[in-house]
Design a protein around this motif. Structure first.
Motif, PDB file in Angstrom:
ATOM      1  N   ASP B 109     104.330 -25.546  93.448  1.00 55.33           N
ATOM      2  CA  ASP B 109     105.465 -25.053  94.237  1.00 55.33           C
ATOM      3  C   ASP B 109     106.324 -26.239  94.657  1.00 55.33           C
ATOM      4  OD1 ASP B 109     107.301 -23.852  95.805  1.00 55.33           O
ATOM      5  OD2 ASP B 109     105.880 -22.875  97.148  1.00 55.33           O
ATOM      6  N   THR B 110     107.504 -26.357  94.025  1.00 54.97           N
ATOM      7  CA  THR B 110     108.391 -27.496  94.289  1.00 54.97           C
ATOM      8  C   THR B 110     109.603 -27.082  95.108  1.00 54.97           C
ATOM      9  OG1 THR B 110     109.453 -27.091  92.161  1.00 54.97           O
ATOM     10  CG2 THR B 110     107.694 -28.724  92.197  1.00 54.97           C
ATOM     11  N   HIS B 111     109.556 -25.891  95.689  1.00 53.61           N
ATOM     12  CA  HIS B 111     110.659 -25.424  96.540  1.00 53.61           C
ATOM     13  C   HIS B 111     110.889 -26.443  97.665  1.00 53.61           C
ATOM     14  CE1 HIS B 111     113.164 -23.144  99.123  1.00 53.61           C
ATOM     15  NE2 HIS B 111     112.225 -22.573  99.855  1.00 53.61           N
ATOM     16  N   TRP B 145     112.919 -18.162  93.164  1.00 50.24           N
ATOM     17  CA  TRP B 145     111.982 -18.171  92.019  1.00 50.24           C
ATOM     18  C   TRP B 145     112.656 -18.160  90.655  1.00 50.24           C
ATOM     19  CZ3 TRP B 145     109.930 -13.320  89.511  1.00 50.24           C
ATOM     20  CH2 TRP B 145     110.692 -12.196  89.808  1.00 50.24           C
ATOM     21  N   ARG B 146     113.951 -18.376  90.585  1.00 52.29           N
ATOM     22  CA  ARG B 146     114.649 -18.636  89.319  1.00 52.29           C
ATOM     23  C   ARG B 146     114.596 -17.493  88.301  1.00 52.29           C
ATOM     24  NH1 ARG B 146     111.197 -23.187  89.041  1.00 52.29           N
ATOM     25  NH2 ARG B 146     111.976 -24.966  90.227  1.00 52.29           N
ATOM     26  N   ASN B 147     114.182 -16.300  88.676  1.00 47.32           N
ATOM     27  CA  ASN B 147     114.102 -15.203  87.703  1.00 47.32           C
ATOM     28  C   ASN B 147     115.485 -14.753  87.247  1.00 47.32           C
ATOM     29  OD1 ASN B 147     112.382 -12.930  86.439  1.00 47.32           O
ATOM     30  ND2 ASN B 147     113.926 -11.788  87.580  1.00 47.32           N
ATOM     31  N   ALA B 151     117.821 -15.942  92.752  1.00 42.96           N
ATOM     32  CA  ALA B 151     116.712 -15.002  92.973  1.00 42.96           C
ATOM     33  C   ALA B 151     115.802 -15.494  94.095  1.00 42.96           C
ATOM     34  CB  ALA B 151     115.903 -14.851  91.688  1.00 42.96           C
ATOM     35  N   TRP B 152     115.521 -14.627  95.059  1.00 45.96           N
ATOM     36  CA  TRP B 152     114.593 -14.933  96.145  1.00 45.96           C
ATOM     37  C   TRP B 152     113.582 -13.804  96.259  1.00 45.96           C
ATOM     38  CZ3 TRP B 152     114.973 -19.128  99.795  1.00 45.96           C
ATOM     39  CH2 TRP B 152     116.046 -20.006  99.532  1.00 45.96           C
ATOM     40  N   ARG B 153     112.310 -14.164  96.359  1.00 52.66           N
ATOM     41  CA  ARG B 153     111.301 -13.137  96.621  1.00 52.66           C
ATOM     42  C   ARG B 153     111.385 -12.695  98.074  1.00 52.66           C
ATOM     43  NH1 ARG B 153     106.827 -11.833  94.266  1.00 52.66           N
ATOM     44  NH2 ARG B 153     107.582  -9.817  94.949  1.00 52.66           N
ATOM     45  N   PRO B 154     111.265 -11.383  98.326  1.00 51.53           N
ATOM     46  CA  PRO B 154     111.153 -10.924  99.715  1.00 51.53           C
ATOM     47  C   PRO B 154     109.860 -11.467 100.343  1.00 51.53           C
ATOM     48  CG  PRO B 154     110.835  -9.106  98.154  1.00 51.53           C
ATOM     49  CD  PRO B 154     111.157 -10.310  97.343  1.00 51.53           C
ATOM     50  N   ASN B 155     109.794 -11.477 101.656  1.00 50.25           N
ATOM     51  CA  ASN B 155     108.556 -11.879 102.337  1.00 50.25           C
ATOM     52  C   ASN B 155     107.416 -11.002 101.814  1.00 50.25           C
ATOM     53  OD1 ASN B 155     110.349 -13.335 103.925  1.00 50.25           O
ATOM     54  ND2 ASN B 155     110.334 -11.833 105.581  1.00 50.25           N
ATOM     55  N   ALA B 183     115.579  -4.644  98.001  1.00 48.82           N
ATOM     56  CA  ALA B 183     116.461  -3.900  97.085  1.00 48.82           C
ATOM     57  C   ALA B 183     116.805  -4.726  95.851  1.00 48.82           C
ATOM     58  CB  ALA B 183     117.734  -3.489  97.817  1.00 48.82           C
ATOM     59  N   LEU B 184     116.658  -6.047  95.953  1.00 53.08           N
ATOM     60  CA  LEU B 184     117.057  -6.939  94.861  1.00 53.08           C
ATOM     61  C   LEU B 184     115.878  -7.464  94.058  1.00 53.08           C
ATOM     62  CD1 LEU B 184     119.539  -9.122  96.995  1.00 53.08           C
ATOM     63  CD2 LEU B 184     120.071  -7.079  95.655  1.00 53.08           C
ATOM     64  N   ASP B 185     114.657  -7.090  94.442  1.00 53.15           N
ATOM     65  CA  ASP B 185     113.468  -7.737  93.865  1.00 53.15           C
ATOM     66  C   ASP B 185     112.922  -6.970  92.669  1.00 53.15           C
ATOM     67  OD1 ASP B 185     111.367  -9.746  93.942  1.00 53.15           O
ATOM     68  OD2 ASP B 185     110.053  -8.086  94.496  1.00 53.15           O
ATOM     69  N   PRO B 186     112.941  -7.580  91.460  1.00 48.99           N
ATOM     70  CA  PRO B 186     112.467  -6.855  90.277  1.00 48.99           C
ATOM     71  C   PRO B 186     110.968  -6.583  90.286  1.00 48.99           C
ATOM     72  CG  PRO B 186     113.395  -9.011  89.650  1.00 48.99           C
ATOM     73  CD  PRO B 186     113.466  -8.915  91.146  1.00 48.99           C
ATOM     74  N   VAL B 187     110.190  -7.363  91.002  1.00 43.13           N
ATOM     75  CA  VAL B 187     108.747  -7.095  91.041  1.00 43.13           C
ATOM     76  C   VAL B 187     108.492  -5.833  91.871  1.00 43.13           C
ATOM     77  CG1 VAL B 187     106.479  -7.988  91.711  1.00 43.13           C
ATOM     78  CG2 VAL B 187     108.183  -9.539  90.706  1.00 43.13           C
ATOM     79  N   PHE B 188     109.076  -5.792  93.065  1.00 38.86           N
ATOM     80  CA  PHE B 188     108.937  -4.608  93.921  1.00 38.86           C
ATOM     81  C   PHE B 188     109.488  -3.370  93.217  1.00 38.86           C
ATOM     82  CE2 PHE B 188     110.997  -1.896  97.222  1.00 38.86           C
ATOM     83  CZ  PHE B 188     109.851  -1.428  97.843  1.00 38.86           C
TER      84      PHE B 188
END
Lengths: 182, 235
Positions: B109-111, B145-147, B151-155, B183-188
């Motif tokens: 994790d290099t964030h 997360w660069r997807n 792109a940002w993962r929700p908590n 609403a923006l998360d492709p995994v969810f």
């Protein structure tokens, strides 16, 4: 009639190493649940996990579930292991060779272990079985019998040295591993 | 001895497909061929027996070597049930997550966010005889997360559960209510059924929280249940 619906799976993602305990790949580890276990034949199981480009999956994790040498589950032998894939995408387990397991009806299942792959890019884990080549019971194994003959080889490990068995797992494309579901 | 019972079929739309195009890493990693469905044998009916003796629990992730982690302290609790509504007792639950700034305690994790040295991000608990579990942690931060573009993962908090049958194995993620990133998360959003997807969102629960100490969230898990009716395709 079910009352509830099973929770949706989500990918294990790239950071599952936070819960990694590398020693779990050795089912016979000192101080572990099978410490001092002296029955059966000690074996190493290894294999490479690759994707649809043939690229290795060094972030993948493989779980193993197996019977003891007597063919019984969790009866004197704890049959769970977990191995990360290394820089070459390879998992490595140290365990004992399982015995034949009772099948459905009067069937007998050939010795096998179950392997489940979890990785970034897998929304849910996928599971397959590893059988041992040259095992006479493979010919009559009811689960192998359900796998089209042309793809059956994707479930059969080959010897790769004394006590070492190798089965590569191809997630996608040519030579794709047969995955099983219940 | 009779044959093991089958598992209830997966409810349509309740699980994310392995081929989920919005999530880039699935492109080359999802099998193209359908899995072969088999009738469960002992192998699929049983499961490894995980005990606290061999897998000790650690239920407070908010403290590391006696030092408090930074961030919003939370208590997460709930139940583990099967699809028949029966509690799953003595179920091992592994937990992992980013720290309050959205950084994982991991070299990959290099964030560019400060890493909290007092937050390792690993927990492990077991359900009690009634299927209840709970643990203490810190609310995780969002992270990029660069997807896709920005792109940002929700908590979210990751979980791994071991039930009492091989098919009850579950790895999933829990989200927080009201998070606009959902609403923006492709995994969810990979889970087609809206209700199934929304069950991955925890509920704020003031009875689980502790006054002047921590906010509480309720999150229940449901593992696959056994089917009492005979298998359709006995093998």
């Amino acid at each position: 009639m079910s009352k509830l619906v099973a929770t949706a799976a989500q990918t294990i993602g790239p950071y599952w190493a936070l819960i990694e305990h590398p020693e779990w790949a050795d089912l016979l580890r000192a101080g572990g649940p099978n410490a001092g276990y002296d029955k059966g034949e000690r074996i190493t199981l290894t294999g490479r996990v690759t994707d649809g480009d043939g690229a290795t999956c060094p972030d993948a994790v493989v779980e193993l579930w197996q019977a003891g040498p007597d063919g019984e589950y969790e009866a004197g032998f704890h049959g769970y292991g977990r191995s990360r894939c290394d820089a070459d995408g390879c998992f490595h387990f140290t365990t004992v060779k399982p015995g034949a397991v009772k099948g459905r009806g009067n069937a007998t299942q050939a010795p096998h272990v179950t392997l489940s792959v979890f990785a970034r890019g897998l929304m849910n884990h996928v599971s397959t079985r590893l059988y041992f080549s040259g095992e006479a019971l493979n010919e009559t194994d009811p689960v192998l019998g359900q796998v089209p003959e042309a793809r059956r080889g994707t479930l059969i490990a080959r010897p790769a040295g004394a006590g070492v068995w190798q089965l590569d797992i191809v997630l996608q494309g040519e030579g794709e591993t047969v995955f099983l579901e219940v | 001895m009779s044959d093991p019972a089958g598992y209830l079929k997966v409810a349509p739309g309740s699980q994310p497909p392995l081929d989920s195009p919005g999530y880039g890493s699935t492109h080359k990693r999802h099998p193209k061929q359908a899995p072969i469905r088999i009738a469960p044998t002992l192998t699929e009916s049983l499961a490894p027996r995980m005990t606290e003796r061999d897998y000790p629990s650690f239920a407070d992730m908010s403290v590391h070597e006696g030092r408090q982690a930074q961030g919003e302290r939370i208590i997460v609790g709930g139940r583990v049930l099967d699809e028949n509504g029966k509690p799953v007792p003595h179920c091992m639950v592994e937990i992992w997550q980013a720290c309050s700034t959205g950084r994982y305690h991991h070299p990959l994790d290099t964030h560019d966010a400060p890493m909290d040295p007092n937050f390792k991000g690993e927990g492990r608990v077991f359900t009690d005889a009634d299927g209840n579990y709970s643990f203490v942690s810190i609310k995780p931060g969002a992270y990029p997360w660069r997807n896709h573009r920005n792109a940002w993962r929700p908590n979210h908090i990751h979980y791994s559960l071991f039930g009492h049958g091989f098919a009850q194995r579950l790895v999933t993620q829990m989200y927080f209510p009201g998070d606009p990133l959902l609403a923006l998360d492709p995994v969810f959003n990979a889970t087609p059924d809206v209700a199934a997807r929304n069950r991955l969102v925890a509920a704020l629960d003031m009875d689980i929280g502790k006054e002047e100490w921590a906010l509480g969230y309720r999150f229940d898990f449901v593992l696959r249940g056994r089917d009492a009716t005979p298998m359709e395709n006995p093998q």
